[in-house]
Motif scaffolding. Structure first.
Motif, PDB file in Angstrom:
ATOM      1  N   SER A  92       0.839  -1.192   0.000  1.00  0.00           N
ATOM      2  CA  SER A  92       0.000   0.000   0.000  1.00  0.00           C
ATOM      3  C   SER A  92       0.874   1.242   0.000  1.00  0.00           C
ATOM      4  CB  SER A  92      -0.913  -0.006   1.227  1.00  0.00           C
ATOM      5  OG  SER A  92      -0.138  -0.029   2.401  1.00  0.00           O
ATOM      6  N   GLY A  93       0.268   2.353  -0.381  1.00  0.00           N
ATOM      7  CA  GLY A  93       0.994   3.618  -0.351  1.00  0.00           C
ATOM      8  C   GLY A  93       1.797   3.876  -1.603  1.00  0.00           C
ATOM      9  N   ASP A  94       2.660   4.868  -1.501  1.00  0.00           N
ATOM     10  CA  ASP A  94       3.507   5.289  -2.623  1.00  0.00           C
ATOM     11  C   ASP A  94       4.615   4.267  -2.827  1.00  0.00           C
ATOM     12  OD1 ASP A  94       5.002   6.607  -4.534  1.00  0.00           O
ATOM     13  OD2 ASP A  94       5.578   8.275  -3.239  1.00  0.00           O
ATOM     14  N   VAL A  95       4.670   3.666  -4.008  1.00  0.00           N
ATOM     15  CA  VAL A  95       5.656   2.615  -4.286  1.00  0.00           C
ATOM     16  C   VAL A  95       6.858   3.130  -5.082  1.00  0.00           C
ATOM     17  CG1 VAL A  95       3.939   0.762  -4.200  1.00  0.00           C
ATOM     18  CG2 VAL A  95       4.475   1.845  -6.396  1.00  0.00           C
ATOM     19  N   ARG A  96       6.925   4.441  -5.320  1.00  0.00           N
ATOM     20  CA  ARG A  96       7.949   5.011  -6.197  1.00  0.00           C
ATOM     21  C   ARG A  96       9.367   4.558  -5.844  1.00  0.00           C
ATOM     22  NH1 ARG A  96       6.890   8.412  -9.619  1.00  0.00           N
ATOM     23  NH2 ARG A  96       5.045   9.126  -8.524  1.00  0.00           N
ATOM     24  N   ASP A  97       9.752   4.639  -4.589  1.00  0.00           N
ATOM     25  CA  ASP A  97      11.123   4.288  -4.192  1.00  0.00           C
ATOM     26  C   ASP A  97      11.169   3.057  -3.296  1.00  0.00           C
ATOM     27  OD1 ASP A  97      12.642   6.279  -5.555  1.00  0.00           O
ATOM     28  OD2 ASP A  97      11.851   7.760  -4.145  1.00  0.00           O
ATOM     29  N   THR A  98      10.439   2.029  -3.682  1.00  0.00           N
ATOM     30  CA  THR A  98      10.396   0.806  -2.874  1.00  0.00           C
ATOM     31  C   THR A  98      11.191  -0.309  -3.534  1.00  0.00           C
ATOM     32  OG1 THR A  98       8.381   0.037  -3.987  1.00  0.00           O
ATOM     33  CG2 THR A  98       8.082   1.356  -1.974  1.00  0.00           C
ATOM     34  N   ARG A  99      11.686  -1.216  -2.703  1.00  0.00           N
ATOM     35  CA  ARG A  99      12.371  -2.406  -3.237  1.00  0.00           C
ATOM     36  C   ARG A  99      11.400  -3.217  -4.106  1.00  0.00           C
ATOM     37  NH1 ARG A  99      17.314  -4.178  -0.845  1.00  0.00           N
ATOM     38  NH2 ARG A  99      16.724  -6.302  -1.312  1.00  0.00           N
ATOM     39  N   TRP A 100      10.105  -3.166  -3.773  1.00  0.00           N
ATOM     40  CA  TRP A 100       9.093  -3.890  -4.562  1.00  0.00           C
ATOM     41  C   TRP A 100       9.128  -3.404  -6.009  1.00  0.00           C
ATOM     42  CZ3 TRP A 100       4.690  -1.992  -7.057  1.00  0.00           C
ATOM     43  CH2 TRP A 100       3.801  -2.958  -7.525  1.00  0.00           C
ATOM     44  N   ARG A 101       9.063  -2.091  -6.204  1.00  0.00           N
ATOM     45  CA  ARG A 101       9.103  -1.542  -7.568  1.00  0.00           C
ATOM     46  C   ARG A 101      10.454  -1.805  -8.216  1.00  0.00           C
ATOM     47  NH1 ARG A 101      10.087   4.439  -9.556  1.00  0.00           N
ATOM     48  NH2 ARG A 101       9.602   4.161 -11.767  1.00  0.00           N
ATOM     49  N   HIS A 102      11.529  -1.605  -7.464  1.00  0.00           N
ATOM     50  CA  HIS A 102      12.868  -1.792  -8.022  1.00  0.00           C
ATOM     51  C   HIS A 102      13.072  -3.229  -8.499  1.00  0.00           C
ATOM     52  CE1 HIS A 102      14.400   1.882  -5.547  1.00  0.00           C
ATOM     53  NE2 HIS A 102      13.579   2.224  -6.517  1.00  0.00           N
ATOM     54  N   SER A 103      12.559  -4.175  -7.725  1.00  0.00           N
ATOM     55  CA  SER A 103      12.682  -5.576  -8.117  1.00  0.00           C
ATOM     56  C   SER A 103      11.911  -5.836  -9.409  1.00  0.00           C
ATOM     57  CB  SER A 103      12.175  -6.473  -6.987  1.00  0.00           C
ATOM     58  OG  SER A 103      12.345  -7.823  -7.321  1.00  0.00           O
ATOM     59  N   LEU A 104      10.697  -5.309  -9.508  1.00  0.00           N
ATOM     60  CA  LEU A 104       9.923  -5.478 -10.746  1.00  0.00           C
ATOM     61  C   LEU A 104      10.640  -4.851 -11.932  1.00  0.00           C
ATOM     62  CD1 LEU A 104       6.221  -4.848  -9.701  1.00  0.00           C
ATOM     63  CD2 LEU A 104       7.083  -6.841 -10.927  1.00  0.00           C
ATOM     64  N   MET A 105      11.235  -3.705 -11.716  1.00  0.00           N
ATOM     65  CA  MET A 105      11.936  -3.041 -12.823  1.00  0.00           C
ATOM     66  C   MET A 105      13.129  -3.866 -13.283  1.00  0.00           C
ATOM     67  SD  MET A 105      11.627   0.932 -11.606  1.00  0.00           S
ATOM     68  CE  MET A 105      12.613   1.606 -12.939  1.00  0.00           C
ATOM     69  N   ASN A 106      13.779  -4.596 -12.383  1.00  0.00           N
ATOM     70  CA  ASN A 106      14.858  -5.484 -12.804  1.00  0.00           C
ATOM     71  C   ASN A 106      14.349  -6.537 -13.778  1.00  0.00           C
ATOM     72  OD1 ASN A 106      16.862  -4.201 -11.349  1.00  0.00           O
ATOM     73  ND2 ASN A 106      16.978  -5.748  -9.752  1.00  0.00           N
ATOM     74  N   TRP A 107      13.071  -6.883 -13.661  1.00  0.00           N
ATOM     75  CA  TRP A 107      12.457  -7.893 -14.528  1.00  0.00           C
ATOM     76  C   TRP A 107      11.754  -7.239 -15.722  1.00  0.00           C
ATOM     77  CZ3 TRP A 107      12.650 -13.259 -13.796  1.00  0.00           C
ATOM     78  CH2 TRP A 107      13.321 -13.670 -12.641  1.00  0.00           C
ATOM     79  N   GLY A 108      11.992  -5.918 -15.934  1.00  0.00           N
ATOM     80  CA  GLY A 108      11.483  -5.246 -17.125  1.00  0.00           C
ATOM     81  C   GLY A 108      10.113  -4.624 -16.999  1.00  0.00           C
ATOM     82  N   HIS A 109       9.542  -4.604 -15.787  1.00  0.00           N
ATOM     83  CA  HIS A 109       8.205  -4.040 -15.603  1.00  0.00           C
ATOM     84  C   HIS A 109       8.249  -2.874 -14.623  1.00  0.00           C
ATOM     85  CE1 HIS A 109       3.823  -3.928 -15.422  1.00  0.00           C
ATOM     86  NE2 HIS A 109       3.985  -3.642 -14.140  1.00  0.00           N
ATOM     87  N   ASP A 110       7.879  -1.690 -15.090  1.00  0.00           N
ATOM     88  CA  ASP A 110       7.757  -0.539 -14.200  1.00  0.00           C
ATOM     89  C   ASP A 110       6.282  -0.350 -13.883  1.00  0.00           C
ATOM     90  OD1 ASP A 110       7.689   1.831 -12.812  1.00  0.00           O
ATOM     91  OD2 ASP A 110       8.962   2.923 -14.210  1.00  0.00           O
ATOM     92  N   PRO A 111       5.870  -0.618 -12.635  1.00  0.00           N
ATOM     93  CA  PRO A 111       4.442  -0.520 -12.292  1.00  0.00           C
ATOM     94  C   PRO A 111       3.907   0.911 -12.350  1.00  0.00           C
ATOM     95  CG  PRO A 111       5.746  -0.899 -10.321  1.00  0.00           C
ATOM     96  CD  PRO A 111       6.681  -1.021 -11.496  1.00  0.00           C
ATOM     97  N   LEU A 112       4.775   1.892 -12.480  1.00  0.00           N
ATOM     98  CA  LEU A 112       4.319   3.280 -12.571  1.00  0.00           C
ATOM     99  C   LEU A 112       4.203   3.752 -14.013  1.00  0.00           C
ATOM    100  CD1 LEU A 112       6.274   4.888  -9.588  1.00  0.00           C
ATOM    101  CD2 LEU A 112       4.003   3.831  -9.611  1.00  0.00           C
ATOM    102  N   SER A 113       4.512   2.891 -14.968  1.00  0.00           N
ATOM    103  CA  SER A 113       4.409   3.277 -16.394  1.00  0.00           C
ATOM    104  C   SER A 113       3.020   3.007 -16.925  1.00  0.00           C
ATOM    105  CB  SER A 113       5.404   2.502 -17.232  1.00  0.00           C
ATOM    106  OG  SER A 113       6.702   2.944 -16.957  1.00  0.00           O
TER     107      SER A 113
END
Length: 113
Positions: A92-113
């Motif tokens: 929950s909350g702002d995920v901009r600078d979270t390890r959750w988002r960073h991990s997804l981005m390593n796999w090619g998915h930016d949840p904020l895009s």
């Protein structure tokens, strides 16, 4: 895995392209950051699984689809499974600078895009 038929390849490719929403250049730029290297599970202090996957995804995105191997398609399925599972665990909350988002981005998915 051997003997992947055309229908399986098409479904896997379509799912992969739906979930991997970063371009090869965006992903490469992300993978060069400290935040990228810090995210995910690290074996023996080495590169995380997701970071290594991201490097492989860049290569797959830059390859001709006709040149992809059964092993590449197995990796695409791994990416699809990881991204779907991880998205289901969104904090929950702002995920901009979270390890959750960073991990997804390593796999090619930016949840904020």
């Amino acid at each position: 895995m051997t003997g992947v038929d055309d229908a399986e390849r098409k479904e896997t490719w379509d799912d992969f392209r739906e979930l991997v929403n970063m371009t090869p250049a965006e992903l490469e730029e992300w993978l060069a950051t400290d935040a990228s290297r810090d995210a995910g599970q690290h074996e023996d202090g080495g590169e995380s699984t997701g970071h290594a996957s991201g490097r492989r995804i860049v290569g797959i995105l830059r390859a001709k689809k006709s040149d992809l191997t059964d092993d590449d398609y197995a990796h695409l399925r791994k990416v699809v499974g990881y991204v779907r599972r991880h998205l289901a665990q969104r904090p929950s909350g702002d995920v901009r600078d979270t390890r959750w988002r960073h991990s997804l981005m390593n796999w090619g998915h930016d949840p904020l895009s």
